[in-house]
Write a protein that holds these residues in place. Structure first.
Motif: not given
Length: 448
Positions: A149-155, A180-184, A195-198, A310-312
Protein backbone atom coordinates in the motif's frame (compact mmCIF):
# COMPACT_ATOMS: atom_id res chain seq x y z
CA UNK A 1 -4.84 -15.21 -43.71
CA UNK A 2 -3.20 -12.91 -41.14
CA UNK A 3 -3.19 -13.26 -37.39
CA UNK A 4 -6.24 -11.30 -36.24
CA UNK A 5 -7.62 -11.33 -32.69
CA UNK A 6 -10.98 -9.94 -33.86
CA UNK A 7 -11.58 -12.79 -36.32
CA UNK A 8 -14.83 -14.72 -36.03
CA UNK A 9 -12.69 -17.83 -36.55
CA UNK A 10 -10.98 -17.23 -33.19
CA UNK A 11 -13.19 -19.86 -31.59
CA UNK A 12 -13.28 -23.57 -30.89
CA UNK A 13 -14.18 -25.53 -34.00
CA UNK A 14 -17.07 -27.25 -32.25
CA UNK A 15 -18.88 -23.91 -32.01
CA UNK A 16 -19.17 -24.01 -35.79
CA UNK A 17 -20.12 -27.68 -35.99
CA UNK A 18 -22.87 -27.15 -33.40
CA UNK A 19 -23.98 -24.04 -35.23
CA UNK A 20 -24.48 -25.99 -38.46
CA UNK A 21 -26.57 -28.61 -36.65
CA UNK A 22 -28.71 -25.91 -35.00
CA UNK A 23 -29.14 -24.38 -38.46
CA UNK A 24 -30.13 -27.69 -40.03
CA UNK A 25 -32.66 -28.36 -37.26
CA UNK A 26 -33.92 -24.78 -37.39
CA UNK A 27 -33.23 -24.49 -33.67
CA UNK A 28 -32.82 -20.89 -32.57
CA UNK A 29 -34.96 -20.31 -29.51
CA UNK A 30 -33.73 -17.95 -26.82
CA UNK A 31 -30.90 -19.33 -24.71
CA UNK A 32 -29.38 -17.98 -21.52
CA UNK A 33 -25.73 -18.63 -20.67
CA UNK A 34 -23.84 -17.47 -17.57
CA UNK A 35 -20.10 -17.08 -16.97
CA UNK A 36 -18.84 -17.90 -13.48
CA UNK A 37 -15.89 -19.44 -11.62
CA UNK A 38 -16.59 -22.76 -9.95
CA UNK A 39 -14.04 -22.40 -7.15
CA UNK A 40 -11.39 -19.93 -6.05
CA UNK A 41 -7.73 -20.88 -6.45
CA UNK A 42 -5.78 -21.66 -3.31
CA UNK A 43 -4.79 -18.53 -1.39
CA UNK A 44 -7.38 -16.42 -3.22
CA UNK A 45 -10.11 -15.04 -0.96
CA UNK A 46 -11.91 -13.16 -3.73
CA UNK A 47 -11.71 -12.38 -7.45
CA UNK A 48 -11.95 -9.09 -9.33
CA UNK A 49 -14.18 -8.98 -12.43
CA UNK A 50 -12.41 -7.66 -15.54
CA UNK A 51 -12.63 -7.86 -19.33
CA UNK A 52 -16.20 -6.70 -19.94
CA UNK A 53 -15.15 -3.84 -22.24
CA UNK A 54 -13.35 -6.25 -24.57
CA UNK A 55 -16.34 -8.64 -24.53
CA UNK A 56 -18.63 -5.79 -25.60
CA UNK A 57 -16.22 -4.82 -28.37
CA UNK A 58 -16.14 -8.42 -29.59
CA UNK A 59 -19.91 -8.86 -29.56
CA UNK A 60 -20.52 -5.50 -31.23
CA UNK A 61 -18.12 -6.20 -34.08
CA UNK A 62 -18.75 -9.91 -34.62
CA UNK A 63 -18.78 -10.61 -38.38
CA UNK A 64 -17.59 -13.29 -40.79
CA UNK A 65 -15.43 -11.80 -43.54
CA UNK A 66 -15.43 -13.06 -47.11
CA UNK A 67 -11.96 -14.50 -46.54
CA UNK A 68 -13.14 -16.41 -43.46
CA UNK A 69 -16.21 -17.75 -45.23
CA UNK A 70 -14.02 -18.85 -48.13
CA UNK A 71 -11.75 -20.76 -45.73
CA UNK A 72 -14.77 -22.48 -44.16
CA UNK A 73 -16.04 -23.37 -47.63
CA UNK A 74 -12.69 -24.80 -48.66
CA UNK A 75 -12.56 -26.95 -45.52
CA UNK A 76 -15.36 -29.02 -47.07
CA UNK A 77 -17.08 -29.48 -43.71
CA UNK A 78 -20.04 -27.13 -44.02
CA UNK A 79 -23.09 -26.85 -46.23
CA UNK A 80 -23.54 -24.02 -48.71
CA UNK A 81 -26.85 -22.82 -47.16
CA UNK A 82 -25.24 -22.69 -43.72
CA UNK A 83 -22.25 -20.70 -44.97
CA UNK A 84 -24.58 -18.32 -46.80
CA UNK A 85 -26.42 -17.70 -43.54
CA UNK A 86 -23.13 -16.90 -41.77
CA UNK A 87 -22.64 -13.91 -44.06
CA UNK A 88 -25.34 -12.11 -42.07
CA UNK A 89 -24.38 -13.50 -38.65
CA UNK A 90 -24.51 -10.81 -35.93
CA UNK A 91 -24.93 -10.70 -32.17
CA UNK A 92 -28.46 -9.46 -31.44
CA UNK A 93 -28.78 -10.48 -27.81
CA UNK A 94 -28.74 -9.02 -24.31
CA UNK A 95 -25.85 -8.79 -21.88
CA UNK A 96 -26.07 -8.30 -18.13
CA UNK A 97 -22.85 -8.16 -16.13
CA UNK A 98 -21.12 -7.08 -12.96
CA UNK A 99 -19.25 -3.83 -13.58
CA UNK A 100 -15.53 -4.31 -14.08
CA UNK A 101 -13.64 -3.98 -10.82
CA UNK A 102 -16.40 -5.69 -8.80
CA UNK A 103 -15.34 -8.23 -6.21
CA UNK A 104 -17.00 -11.63 -6.64
CA UNK A 105 -16.81 -15.18 -5.34
CA UNK A 106 -17.23 -18.79 -6.46
CA UNK A 107 -20.43 -19.76 -8.31
CA UNK A 108 -21.49 -16.13 -8.78
CA UNK A 109 -22.21 -15.27 -12.42
CA UNK A 110 -20.38 -12.13 -13.51
CA UNK A 111 -21.93 -12.10 -16.99
CA UNK A 112 -25.21 -13.35 -18.47
CA UNK A 113 -25.92 -13.55 -22.19
CA UNK A 114 -29.48 -13.92 -23.44
CA UNK A 115 -29.76 -14.44 -27.20
CA UNK A 116 -30.91 -16.84 -29.90
CA UNK A 117 -29.09 -20.07 -29.15
CA UNK A 118 -26.87 -19.94 -32.24
CA UNK A 119 -25.47 -16.57 -31.17
CA UNK A 120 -25.27 -17.33 -27.47
CA UNK A 121 -23.50 -20.63 -28.08
CA UNK A 122 -21.12 -19.40 -30.76
CA UNK A 123 -19.62 -16.58 -28.67
CA UNK A 124 -18.72 -18.89 -25.75
CA UNK A 125 -15.05 -19.46 -26.51
CA UNK A 126 -14.00 -15.86 -27.11
CA UNK A 127 -16.14 -14.50 -24.26
CA UNK A 128 -14.52 -16.97 -21.88
CA UNK A 129 -11.08 -16.19 -23.28
CA UNK A 130 -11.50 -12.45 -22.64
CA UNK A 131 -13.21 -12.59 -19.26
CA UNK A 132 -11.06 -15.36 -17.85
CA UNK A 133 -7.72 -13.78 -18.65
CA UNK A 134 -8.28 -10.26 -17.39
CA UNK A 135 -10.12 -11.49 -14.31
CA UNK A 136 -7.22 -13.85 -13.59
CA UNK A 137 -4.60 -11.10 -13.91
CA UNK A 138 -6.58 -8.41 -12.10
CA UNK A 139 -7.14 -10.84 -9.24
CA UNK A 140 -3.39 -11.50 -9.09
CA UNK A 141 -2.35 -7.85 -9.52
CA UNK A 142 -4.59 -6.61 -6.73
CA UNK A 143 -2.61 -8.77 -4.31
CA UNK A 144 0.53 -6.75 -5.08
CA UNK A 145 -1.42 -3.60 -4.34
CA UNK A 146 -2.58 -5.07 -1.03
CA UNK A 147 0.97 -6.12 -0.16
CA UNK A 148 2.48 -2.72 -0.99
CA UNK A 149 0.00 0.00 0.00
CA UNK A 150 1.21 3.46 -0.88
CA UNK A 151 4.05 2.22 -3.08
CA UNK A 152 4.38 2.99 -6.79
CA UNK A 153 3.65 -0.14 -8.84
CA UNK A 154 4.54 -0.45 -12.51
CA UNK A 155 3.62 -3.31 -14.85
CA UNK A 156 6.86 -4.78 -16.24
CA UNK A 157 5.39 -7.91 -17.83
CA UNK A 158 5.47 -7.39 -21.60
CA UNK A 159 8.50 -9.48 -22.51
CA UNK A 160 7.39 -12.65 -20.72
CA UNK A 161 3.64 -12.36 -21.29
CA UNK A 162 2.05 -15.16 -23.29
CA UNK A 163 1.75 -13.24 -26.53
CA UNK A 164 0.92 -9.71 -27.65
CA UNK A 165 -2.74 -9.66 -26.60
CA UNK A 166 -1.88 -11.08 -23.18
CA UNK A 167 0.74 -8.36 -22.70
CA UNK A 168 -1.74 -5.62 -23.58
CA UNK A 169 -4.67 -6.95 -21.59
CA UNK A 170 -2.57 -7.82 -18.54
CA UNK A 171 -1.35 -4.21 -18.45
CA UNK A 172 -4.98 -3.06 -18.52
CA UNK A 173 -6.00 -5.54 -15.84
CA UNK A 174 -3.10 -4.51 -13.59
CA UNK A 175 -3.99 -0.82 -13.87
CA UNK A 176 -7.64 -1.65 -13.18
CA UNK A 177 -6.51 -3.47 -10.03
CA UNK A 178 -4.52 -0.53 -8.70
CA UNK A 179 -1.13 -0.39 -10.45
CA UNK A 180 0.10 3.11 -11.20
CA UNK A 181 1.68 2.72 -14.64
CA UNK A 182 2.87 0.30 -17.32
CA UNK A 183 6.12 -0.09 -19.25
CA UNK A 184 4.08 -1.41 -22.21
CA UNK A 185 3.97 1.50 -24.63
CA UNK A 186 1.09 0.26 -26.77
CA UNK A 187 -1.00 -0.53 -23.70
CA UNK A 188 -0.41 3.02 -22.50
CA UNK A 189 -1.59 4.38 -25.85
CA UNK A 190 -4.59 2.04 -26.20
CA UNK A 191 -5.94 2.34 -22.68
CA UNK A 192 -4.62 5.76 -21.62
CA UNK A 193 -2.51 4.27 -18.83
CA UNK A 194 0.45 6.28 -17.47
CA UNK A 195 3.65 4.97 -19.05
CA UNK A 196 6.99 4.54 -17.29
CA UNK A 197 10.45 3.30 -18.23
CA UNK A 198 14.04 3.44 -17.10
CA UNK A 199 16.98 1.77 -18.85
CA UNK A 200 18.50 -1.65 -19.50
CA UNK A 201 21.81 -3.08 -18.35
CA UNK A 202 22.88 -3.06 -22.00
CA UNK A 203 22.60 0.74 -22.01
CA UNK A 204 25.10 0.90 -19.16
CA UNK A 205 27.38 -1.66 -20.78
CA UNK A 206 27.35 0.17 -24.11
CA UNK A 207 29.01 3.20 -22.49
CA UNK A 208 32.70 3.29 -21.72
CA UNK A 209 32.01 4.38 -18.16
CA UNK A 210 28.95 3.78 -15.98
CA UNK A 211 28.94 7.43 -14.92
CA UNK A 212 28.78 8.50 -18.60
CA UNK A 213 25.60 6.45 -19.05
CA UNK A 214 24.06 7.99 -15.94
CA UNK A 215 24.90 11.54 -16.98
CA UNK A 216 23.64 11.10 -20.56
CA UNK A 217 20.33 9.67 -19.40
CA UNK A 218 19.81 12.34 -16.74
CA UNK A 219 20.45 15.09 -19.27
CA UNK A 220 18.03 13.49 -21.74
CA UNK A 221 15.29 13.26 -19.08
CA UNK A 222 15.95 16.07 -16.61
CA UNK A 223 13.83 15.75 -13.48
CA UNK A 224 12.50 12.32 -14.45
CA UNK A 225 15.52 10.01 -14.68
CA UNK A 226 15.66 6.65 -12.90
CA UNK A 227 19.17 5.20 -13.08
CA UNK A 228 19.85 1.44 -13.05
CA UNK A 229 22.72 0.94 -10.60
CA UNK A 230 23.29 -2.82 -10.27
CA UNK A 231 25.06 -3.62 -13.57
CA UNK A 232 28.46 -3.88 -11.87
CA UNK A 233 28.91 -2.83 -8.21
CA UNK A 234 25.65 -1.49 -6.75
CA UNK A 235 27.11 0.47 -3.84
CA UNK A 236 29.89 1.96 -5.94
CA UNK A 237 27.27 3.03 -8.49
CA UNK A 238 25.24 4.66 -5.73
CA UNK A 239 28.31 6.68 -4.79
CA UNK A 240 28.64 7.75 -8.43
CA UNK A 241 25.01 8.85 -8.42
CA UNK A 242 25.65 11.03 -5.36
CA UNK A 243 28.54 12.80 -7.05
CA UNK A 244 26.65 13.14 -10.33
CA UNK A 245 23.46 14.37 -8.65
CA UNK A 246 25.35 17.11 -6.82
CA UNK A 247 27.14 18.22 -9.99
CA UNK A 248 24.05 18.18 -12.21
CA UNK A 249 21.92 19.96 -9.63
CA UNK A 250 24.42 22.75 -9.05
CA UNK A 251 25.65 23.22 -12.63
CA UNK A 252 22.62 22.41 -14.76
CA UNK A 253 19.57 22.40 -12.47
CA UNK A 254 18.92 18.72 -13.26
CA UNK A 255 17.50 16.42 -10.59
CA UNK A 256 17.71 12.62 -10.60
CA UNK A 257 14.39 11.12 -9.63
CA UNK A 258 15.36 7.61 -8.47
CA UNK A 259 17.76 4.71 -8.71
CA UNK A 260 16.69 1.21 -9.64
CA UNK A 261 17.74 -2.13 -8.15
CA UNK A 262 17.08 -5.19 -10.32
CA UNK A 263 18.97 -8.04 -8.65
CA UNK A 264 20.48 -9.37 -5.45
CA UNK A 265 19.18 -9.07 -1.91
CA UNK A 266 16.87 -6.11 -2.47
CA UNK A 267 16.30 -5.54 1.24
CA UNK A 268 19.98 -5.32 2.16
CA UNK A 269 20.96 -3.41 -0.97
CA UNK A 270 18.15 -0.90 -0.49
CA UNK A 271 19.27 -0.29 3.08
CA UNK A 272 22.87 0.33 1.97
CA UNK A 273 21.91 2.46 -1.03
CA UNK A 274 19.54 4.55 1.05
CA UNK A 275 22.30 5.24 3.54
CA UNK A 276 24.71 6.25 0.78
CA UNK A 277 22.17 8.59 -0.82
CA UNK A 278 21.17 10.19 2.45
CA UNK A 279 24.75 10.70 3.62
CA UNK A 280 25.49 12.33 0.26
CA UNK A 281 22.64 14.82 0.60
CA UNK A 282 20.39 12.97 -1.89
CA UNK A 283 17.45 12.30 0.40
CA UNK A 284 15.09 13.27 -2.46
CA UNK A 285 16.30 10.44 -4.73
CA UNK A 286 13.96 7.47 -4.43
CA UNK A 287 14.66 3.76 -4.76
CA UNK A 288 12.77 1.62 -7.26
CA UNK A 289 13.14 -2.19 -7.34
CA UNK A 290 12.35 -4.97 -9.81
CA UNK A 291 13.36 -8.56 -10.53
CA UNK A 292 10.96 -11.54 -10.33
CA UNK A 293 8.75 -9.85 -7.76
CA UNK A 294 5.30 -10.93 -6.67
CA UNK A 295 2.97 -10.12 -3.78
CA UNK A 296 4.85 -12.38 -1.39
CA UNK A 297 8.17 -10.68 -2.13
CA UNK A 298 6.52 -7.29 -1.72
CA UNK A 299 5.00 -8.35 1.58
CA UNK A 300 8.39 -9.57 2.86
CA UNK A 301 10.03 -6.27 1.87
CA UNK A 302 7.25 -4.33 3.59
CA UNK A 303 7.62 -6.38 6.77
CA UNK A 304 11.39 -5.74 6.83
CA UNK A 305 10.74 -2.02 6.24
CA UNK A 306 13.03 -1.96 3.21
CA UNK A 307 13.39 1.69 2.07
CA UNK A 308 11.96 1.08 -1.39
CA UNK A 309 9.50 3.57 -2.88
CA UNK A 310 8.21 1.60 -5.84
CA UNK A 311 8.32 -1.69 -7.67
CA UNK A 312 8.27 -3.06 -11.20
CA UNK A 313 6.25 -6.25 -11.19
CA UNK A 314 6.21 -8.44 -14.27
CA UNK A 315 6.49 -12.14 -15.02
CA UNK A 316 4.85 -13.60 -11.94
CA UNK A 317 1.92 -11.22 -12.16
CA UNK A 318 1.34 -11.19 -15.92
CA UNK A 319 1.27 -15.00 -15.99
CA UNK A 320 -0.43 -15.36 -12.57
CA UNK A 321 2.40 -17.77 -11.85
CA UNK A 322 1.02 -19.35 -8.68
CA UNK A 323 -2.51 -19.82 -10.10
CA UNK A 324 -2.26 -19.70 -13.91
CA UNK A 325 -5.93 -20.41 -14.59
CA UNK A 326 -9.38 -20.11 -13.08
CA UNK A 327 -11.89 -22.96 -13.09
CA UNK A 328 -14.27 -20.81 -15.10
CA UNK A 329 -17.33 -21.88 -17.05
CA UNK A 330 -19.93 -20.51 -19.47
CA UNK A 331 -23.00 -22.68 -19.10
CA UNK A 332 -26.52 -22.91 -20.46
CA UNK A 333 -29.01 -22.17 -17.68
CA UNK A 334 -32.19 -21.72 -19.75
CA UNK A 335 -33.41 -22.64 -23.24
CA UNK A 336 -36.76 -21.95 -24.88
CA UNK A 337 -38.15 -20.68 -21.60
CA UNK A 338 -37.18 -23.78 -19.61
CA UNK A 339 -34.51 -23.79 -16.91
CA UNK A 340 -31.56 -26.10 -17.65
CA UNK A 341 -28.94 -27.56 -15.35
CA UNK A 342 -25.77 -29.56 -15.85
CA UNK A 343 -25.52 -32.50 -13.43
CA UNK A 344 -22.09 -33.90 -14.34
CA UNK A 345 -20.10 -35.14 -11.35
CA UNK A 346 -18.10 -32.30 -9.88
CA UNK A 347 -19.48 -29.82 -12.43
CA UNK A 348 -23.09 -29.29 -11.44
CA UNK A 349 -24.62 -25.89 -12.15
CA UNK A 350 -27.49 -23.89 -10.71
CA UNK A 351 -30.40 -23.61 -13.19
CA UNK A 352 -32.22 -20.53 -14.41
CA UNK A 353 -31.32 -16.88 -14.90
CA UNK A 354 -29.68 -15.64 -11.74
CA UNK A 355 -28.80 -12.47 -9.92
CA UNK A 356 -26.31 -11.82 -7.13
CA UNK A 357 -27.51 -9.67 -4.24
CA UNK A 358 -24.93 -8.18 -1.86
CA UNK A 359 -25.65 -7.14 1.69
CA UNK A 360 -23.66 -4.49 3.55
CA UNK A 361 -23.64 -3.54 7.20
CA UNK A 362 -24.26 -0.05 8.55
CA UNK A 363 -20.64 0.94 7.89
CA UNK A 364 -20.88 -0.13 4.24
CA UNK A 365 -18.80 -3.28 4.70
CA UNK A 366 -19.77 -6.34 2.66
CA UNK A 367 -21.30 -9.01 4.88
CA UNK A 368 -22.84 -11.65 2.58
CA UNK A 369 -24.17 -12.46 -0.89
CA UNK A 370 -27.30 -14.27 -2.02
CA UNK A 371 -27.37 -16.21 -5.29
CA UNK A 372 -30.97 -15.89 -6.39
CA UNK A 373 -33.26 -16.07 -9.42
CA UNK A 374 -33.03 -12.90 -11.48
CA UNK A 375 -36.58 -11.76 -10.76
CA UNK A 376 -36.69 -12.56 -7.03
CA UNK A 377 -37.33 -9.87 -4.42
CA UNK A 378 -34.17 -10.28 -2.34
CA UNK A 379 -32.51 -7.86 0.05
CA UNK A 380 -29.25 -6.32 -1.03
CA UNK A 381 -27.64 -4.66 -4.04
CA UNK A 382 -28.18 -6.39 -7.39
CA UNK A 383 -24.69 -6.80 -8.88
CA UNK A 384 -25.47 -7.79 -12.48
CA UNK A 385 -26.46 -4.69 -14.42
CA UNK A 386 -27.92 -4.27 -17.95
CA UNK A 387 -25.15 -3.67 -20.50
CA UNK A 388 -26.51 -4.54 -23.97
CA UNK A 389 -30.03 -4.95 -25.32
CA UNK A 390 -30.80 -6.21 -28.80
CA UNK A 391 -27.09 -6.30 -29.61
CA UNK A 392 -26.60 -2.61 -28.82
CA UNK A 393 -24.75 -1.03 -25.93
CA UNK A 394 -27.18 0.73 -23.61
CA UNK A 395 -24.75 3.39 -22.42
CA UNK A 396 -21.04 4.09 -22.57
CA UNK A 397 -19.03 1.83 -20.30
CA UNK A 398 -17.04 3.45 -17.48
CA UNK A 399 -13.61 4.81 -18.32
CA UNK A 400 -10.65 2.84 -17.00
CA UNK A 401 -9.84 5.36 -14.20
CA UNK A 402 -13.44 5.07 -13.00
CA UNK A 403 -13.23 1.26 -13.07
CA UNK A 404 -10.00 1.51 -11.08
CA UNK A 405 -11.70 3.74 -8.49
CA UNK A 406 -14.60 1.28 -8.29
CA UNK A 407 -12.18 -1.57 -7.64
CA UNK A 408 -10.54 0.37 -4.81
CA UNK A 409 -13.94 1.09 -3.27
CA UNK A 410 -14.77 -2.62 -3.49
CA UNK A 411 -11.55 -3.52 -1.69
CA UNK A 412 -12.25 -0.97 1.02
CA UNK A 413 -15.61 -2.67 1.68
CA UNK A 414 -14.20 -6.21 1.98
CA UNK A 415 -14.01 -7.85 5.41
CA UNK A 416 -10.40 -7.28 6.58
CA UNK A 417 -9.64 -11.01 6.80
CA UNK A 418 -10.20 -11.38 3.05
CA UNK A 419 -7.46 -8.85 2.31
CA UNK A 420 -4.82 -11.26 3.58
CA UNK A 421 -2.51 -13.00 1.10
CA UNK A 422 -3.21 -16.22 2.98
CA UNK A 423 -6.43 -18.25 2.84
CA UNK A 424 -9.15 -16.86 5.11
CA UNK A 425 -12.54 -18.26 6.15
CA UNK A 426 -14.74 -18.01 3.04
CA UNK A 427 -17.06 -15.08 2.49
CA UNK A 428 -20.70 -16.18 2.91
CA UNK A 429 -22.56 -16.82 -0.36
CA UNK A 430 -25.87 -18.63 -0.03
CA UNK A 431 -28.40 -19.80 -2.64
CA UNK A 432 -31.93 -18.52 -2.16
CA UNK A 433 -34.78 -20.86 -1.25
CA UNK A 434 -36.42 -20.19 -4.62
CA UNK A 435 -33.25 -21.22 -6.44
CA UNK A 436 -33.08 -24.42 -4.42
CA UNK A 437 -36.72 -25.19 -5.24
CA UNK A 438 -36.13 -24.60 -8.95
CA UNK A 439 -33.12 -26.92 -8.81
CA UNK A 440 -35.21 -29.70 -7.30
CA UNK A 441 -37.89 -29.26 -9.96
CA UNK A 442 -35.33 -29.40 -12.78
CA UNK A 443 -33.77 -32.53 -11.27
CA UNK A 444 -37.17 -34.24 -11.19
CA UNK A 445 -37.64 -33.73 -14.92
CA UNK A 446 -36.57 -36.68 -17.11
CA UNK A 447 -33.37 -36.12 -19.07
CA UNK A 448 -34.63 -37.97 -22.17
Amino acid sequence: MKLHSDSALLTDFYQLTMLQVYFAQQMNETAVFEFFVRRLPDQRNFLLAAGLAQVVDYLSGLRFTEEELAWLHDSGKFSAPFLAALADFRFSGDVDAMPEGTVFFADEPILRITAPVREAQFVESRVMNLLHFQTLIASKAVRSRLAAPGKRLVDFGLRRAHGAEAALLSARAAYLAGFDATANTQAAALFDIPVAGTMAHSFIQAHEHESDAFAAFARAFPGNATLLIDTYDTEAAAQQVVRLARRLREAEGIRIRAVRLDSGDLDTLAQHVRAILDQGGCEDIGIFASGNLDEYALQALAESEAPIDGFGVGTRMNTSADAPYLDSAYKLVEYAGRARRKRSTGKTTWPGRKQVYRLRDQSGAMCGDTLALHDEAVSGQALLQPVMRGGALLRALPALPDIRAHAQAQLAALPPALLSLEAAPPYPVKPSDALRRLTRRVDEQPAD
